[in-house]
Design a protein around this motif. Structure first.
Motif: not given
Length: 295
Positions: A105-126
């Motif tokens: 059961x692969x609920x625990x991943x081997x790697x996770x890829x994500x881009x850090x969010x820029x707080x300056x561009x944060x909006x309702x639609x982010x």
């Protein structure tokens, strides 16, 4: 006798039933040639091609209390060479690489890829526009291609902290997000594809436009799928969206875009420069002119 158009009839060879509670968003055949995966919002199942009445659950993110649900699965695909690896994307913009050798059961991943969010561009639609609508392994198996609402990104499997390439598909729509939210277009699920050599990527847009990006130069081109360009030996016209400055002949203004004409689905031939574009109820097939003349 009367001449009639060619009619193509599709008949199911096998029906794999009762595998999902929610709508299936992805199907991917494994490189072993014997199994495939199917994914819905909360689960990913693995099937054997010869067994239609049961499957094996390999990912389950459904919480005990549905009120605690924070993300859903948006797409999934097997690695093109390694049958034990697969990746799935989420509505939070993350990619999880799973190895079936580590756990059934692969609920625990081997790697996770994500881009850090820029707080300056944060909006309702982010969070909405960061949701990944499609993920594809490169033919080499080293890179991942993802599509969110405004961009396509290339990720290196050896670098989890962020994408190595980012291409703007229709950045000019950022100022239109409020109206796109009201007409539900902001939830459109665009696909993305590689060419046979992984040197060019392609994805869809609005107004029957689709975009191609050359990874070597970083340059992008906007092309239009319409009936005139589907005539034999017709050459696809490049288009340009007018966002300000000097307006050239043939430019299309942002306010005049037709959001009902959207290209969500496409495919690239595995070996040739031949592409298939689904635009509303039309299917267009375009071929590289150099290759076409040699046939």
């Amino acid at each position: 006798m009367f001449p009639t158009d060619l009619m193509v009839e599709v008949r199911p060879r096998r029906i794999f039933a009762n595998g999902h509670t929610y709508h299936v968003n992805s199907i991917s055949v494994n490189s072993d040639g014997e199994t495939y995966l199917s994914a819905d919002d909360l689960r990913i199942n693995m099937w054997h091609l010869d067994i239609t009445d049961r499957s094996f659950n390999i990912v389950d993110i459904k919480p005990a209390n549905m009120e605690d649900l924070t993300e859903v699965i948006t797409a999934a695909e097997f690695h093109p060479q390694h049958c034990h690896l697969f990746v799935y994307s989420s509505s939070k913009g993350t990619l999880r690489l799973c190895d079936m050798r580590e756990s059934a059961l692969c609920d625990k991943h081997s790697k996770i890829f994500e881009e850090p969010e820029d707080p300056g561009n944060r909006s309702f639609f982010s969070e909405i526009i960061s949701s990944v609508s499609d993920v594809k392994f490169s033919h080499s198996g080293r890179y991942l291609l993802t599509r969110d609402y405004l961009t396509v990104k290339v990720w290196d499997l050896n670098m989890e902290k962020g994408p190595v390439e980012t291409y703007q598909v229709h950045e000019y729509l950022r100022s239109k997000l409020c109206s796109l939210y009201e007409n539900d277009c902001i939830f459109d699920k665009f696909e993305c594809v590689w060419n046979s050599t992984d040197s060019v990527i392609m994805t869809g847009a609005y107004n029957s436009f689709f975009r191609m990006f050359d990874r070597e130069t970083g340059r992008g081109v906007t092309l239009e799928a319409w009936r005139e360009s589907s005539k034999p030996r017709a050459v696809l016209r490049t288009r340009r969206i007018y966002t300000g400055g000097r307006r050239r002949r043939g430019d299309v203004g942002v306010d005049s875009l037709d959001f009902t004409k959207k290209i969500l689905h496409m495919a690239w031939h595995p070996a040739e420069n031949i592409i298939a574009i689904a635009a509303t109820n039309n299917l267009y097939i375009f071929q590289d002119r150099v290759n076409a003349e040699n046939l």
